[in-house]
Design an enzyme around this catalytic site. Structure first.
Site, mmCIF file in Angstrom:
data_model
loop_
_atom_site.group_PDB
_atom_site.id
_atom_site.type_symbol
_atom_site.label_atom_id
_atom_site.label_comp_id
_atom_site.label_asym_id
_atom_site.label_seq_id
_atom_site.Cartn_x
_atom_site.Cartn_y
_atom_site.Cartn_z
ATOM 1 N N ASP A 146 0.848 -1.192 0.000
ATOM 2 C CA ASP A 146 0.000 0.000 0.000
ATOM 3 C C ASP A 146 0.882 1.240 0.000
ATOM 4 O O ASP A 146 1.729 1.406 0.891
ATOM 5 C CB ASP A 146 -0.910 0.014 1.233
ATOM 6 C CG ASP A 146 -1.974 -1.077 1.182
ATOM 7 O OD1 ASP A 146 -2.051 -1.772 0.151
ATOM 8 O OD2 ASP A 146 -2.712 -1.230 2.168
ATOM 9 N N ASP A 188 -15.150 -2.867 -1.940
ATOM 10 C CA ASP A 188 -14.782 -2.612 -0.548
ATOM 11 C C ASP A 188 -16.065 -2.413 0.236
ATOM 12 O O ASP A 188 -16.900 -1.568 -0.119
ATOM 13 C CB ASP A 188 -13.905 -1.368 -0.442
ATOM 14 C CG ASP A 188 -12.655 -1.463 -1.312
ATOM 15 O OD1 ASP A 188 -12.136 -2.582 -1.464
ATOM 16 O OD2 ASP A 188 -12.213 -0.422 -1.833
#
Length: 240
Positions: A11, A132
């Site tokens: 990330d 998500d």
């Protein structure tokens, strides 16, 4: 029983490799100052694929860390899938033309069928859609906005459009090491024919065993971040 690949997550925020708790930008931990070096290390440790997320891009709605992502893709021989702020065909094409194996879109997919359907048709297996969700409801814009749309409903809609791969993340569990949402993952997988990659909450080898034991033929991968970085899961799992 299907053998789901364990995929390390990288990330990116401010050019560094970080992990967040439940996507909260105020709760950031830096794991590597050099993401390219981290990518090479994951490859050396046996990873068969890398999942790279442009957190800055996801938050602002346009790619921010593309240069670093392309450096990662050029530095390793294994496939790299990436997303975060991608909205247009030209943004996706640039990544694919420069070494990225699969691009991931998220927010655009749930905000407009007119946007996502042509992208699915154009890029086929080179495109994945990230779903998500928190408490079963889709979140967008870097998890800062919760919609009224059910994740399973969006998955079914995208499956009918012909999407090749869905990446399902339980944002409530992401970065928390509390275990994956087995029920939510199983429900989503059973509603679609396309491939599904699970993400969020994996804390130990037992969590991976439980996911694989679901025996879902379309559950093709498991993204793991914090548990690998903090060595709660042995790197040998990457070879399995």
């Amino acid at each position: 029983m299907p053998n789901c690949m364990v995929i390390p997550a990288i990330d990116l925020r401010n050019g560094k490799c970080v992990r967040l708790r439940q996507g909260n930008f105020a709760e950031e931990k830096i794991y590597a100052e050099d993401p390219v070096k981290a990518a090479r290390q994951w490859e050396n440790d046996g990873a068969g694929c890398l999942h790279v997320v442009d957190l800055d891009g996801a938050r602002c709605g346009q790619p921010v860390n593309s240069k670093i992502i392309l450096k990662i893709a050029a530095a390793v021989k294994i496939p790299v899938q990436t997303g975060g702020g991608l909205r247009t065909a030209s943004q996706i094409q640039r990544l694919l033309d420069n070494g990225v194996s699969r691009a991931i879109i998220g927010t655009a997919a749930c905000e407009s069928d007119d946007v996502v359907k042509p992208l699915i048709q154009k890029f086929k297996s080179k495109l994945a859609v990230g779903i998500d969700a928190r408490a079963g409801l889709v979140q967008t814009r870097g998890w800062t906005h919760t919609t009224a749309l059910k994740a399973a409903d969006l998955a079914g809609r995208l499956d009918k459009m012909g999407v090749a791969t869905l990446i399902y993340t339980d944002t409530h569990r992401d970065g928390m090491l509390t275990g994956p949402n087995l029920e939510g993952i199983a429900d989503l997988c059973r509603r679609v024919k396309c491939g599904v990659i699970a993400s969020g909450g994996v804390s130990c080898v037992d969590d991976i065993i439980k996911l694989r034991a679901l025996a879902l033929q379309n559950l093709t991968g498991i993204i793991v971040g914090k548990a690998l970085y903090e060595r709660k899961i042995p790197f040998s799992i990457l070879h399995e």
